[in-house]
Design an enzyme around this catalytic site. Structure first.
Site, PDB file in Angstrom:
ATOM      1  N   PRO A  90       0.806  -1.224   0.000  1.00  0.00           N
ATOM      2  CG  PRO A  90      -0.855  -1.568   1.598  1.00  0.00           C
ATOM      3  CD  PRO A  90       0.462  -2.109   1.129  1.00  0.00           C
ATOM      4  CD  GLU A 117      -3.188  -7.084  10.166  1.00  0.00           C
ATOM      5  OE1 GLU A 117      -3.060  -5.853  10.092  1.00  0.00           O
ATOM      6  OE2 GLU A 117      -4.244  -7.670   9.877  1.00  0.00           O
ATOM      7  NE  ARG A 155      -3.006  -5.211 -23.068  1.00  0.00           N
ATOM      8  CZ  ARG A 155      -3.854  -5.540 -24.040  1.00  0.00           C
ATOM      9  NH1 ARG A 155      -4.407  -6.735 -24.043  1.00  0.00           N
ATOM     10  NH2 ARG A 155      -4.143  -4.672 -24.999  1.00  0.00           N
ATOM     11  CG  ASP A 170      -4.114  -1.512 -25.011  1.00  0.00           C
ATOM     12  OD1 ASP A 170      -5.074  -1.809 -25.736  1.00  0.00           O
ATOM     13  OD2 ASP A 170      -3.273  -2.323 -24.598  1.00  0.00           O
TER      14      ASP A 170
END
Length: 228
Positions: A90, A117, A155, A170
């Site tokens: 995060p 955690e 890709r 894209d």
């Protein structure tokens, strides 16, 4: 491109690696993925990789010993300790198309998937990680983000897509979302195809698509600024 995935749940990658663009790229020899279960480097007979946090608190924290041992083994086997080491967390920088291009340009990279955690902080400090996040939300582990990194970069490998121009057009490839697409039938439930797409005038079609992409991007930008 060779990717080393370090995870506690290697079976999550089995079908993902065999299907769609990723599976095609592997079959063509454009992509190699090795999945390492870092539980194999546990230091006790119970094969545990986590423990309670010092200072108290909920949940469990991944211990440093198995992660350090797994990362160091992968680095030694590759013979290139300078290649990127990715930590999905995060606290990382948001993943975007530009970073996908950067990954696709690397001959090899490693990605570590967390659980519980999170990691003992010494894991963060012990290697020169490139920390990446998929966004401000919570998942149970880093496996889904790792798959996203692999697919987005795959890709962009030359030869991975049937049409080399697909990746170039894209969304986000040129700072805009992609324009609307239509196919047969010409009319479906009273909704038709824009006439300009049926004219055969490639100049007008290109201009229309550019205009639609700009409008869609403007709406998307405005929506992102609004509260949920």
């Amino acid at each position: 491109m060779r990717v080393h995935v370090l995870t506690l749940f290697p079976r999550l990658f089995e079908n993902f690696l065999d299907e769609s663009i990723v599976g095609i790229a592997r079959a063509k020899g454009l992509l190699e993925v090795s999945v390492v279960d870092f539980r194999e480097h546990s230091v006790d007979r119970h094969r545990s990789v986590d423990d309670r946090p010092f200072g108290g608190g909920p949940g469990m924290v991944i211990r440093p010993e198995p992660v350090f041992a797994a990362v160091e083994q992968v680095l030694a086997g590759a013979g290139r300790p300078d290649l990127p080491k990715i930590l999905v967390t995060p606290t990382g920088a948001p993943f975007d198309q530009e970073r996908a291009r950067w990954l696709a340009a690397q001959p090899a990279w490693r990605v570590l998937c967390g659980r519980y955690e999170g990691f003992d902080e010494r894991i963060h400090e012990g290697f020169d990680w490139v920390e990446i996040s998929l966004g401000d939300f919570v998942l149970s582990g880093g496996e889904v983000p790792a798959m996203a990194l692999i697919e987005a970069s795959t890709r962009l490998l030359p030869g991975a897509l049937g049409d080399e121009q697909s990746a170039e057009h894209d969304s986000f490839s040129h700072g805009l979302l992609d324009h609307p697409h239509y196919t047969r039938p010409r009319s479906f439930r009273d909704r038709g195809v824009p006439r300009v797409l049926l004219t055969g005038d490639h100049g007008r079609i290109a201009a229309w698509r550019r205009e639609q992409a700009e409008r869609r991007t403007a709406r998307w930008t405005s929506t992102r600024k609004q509260d949920p």
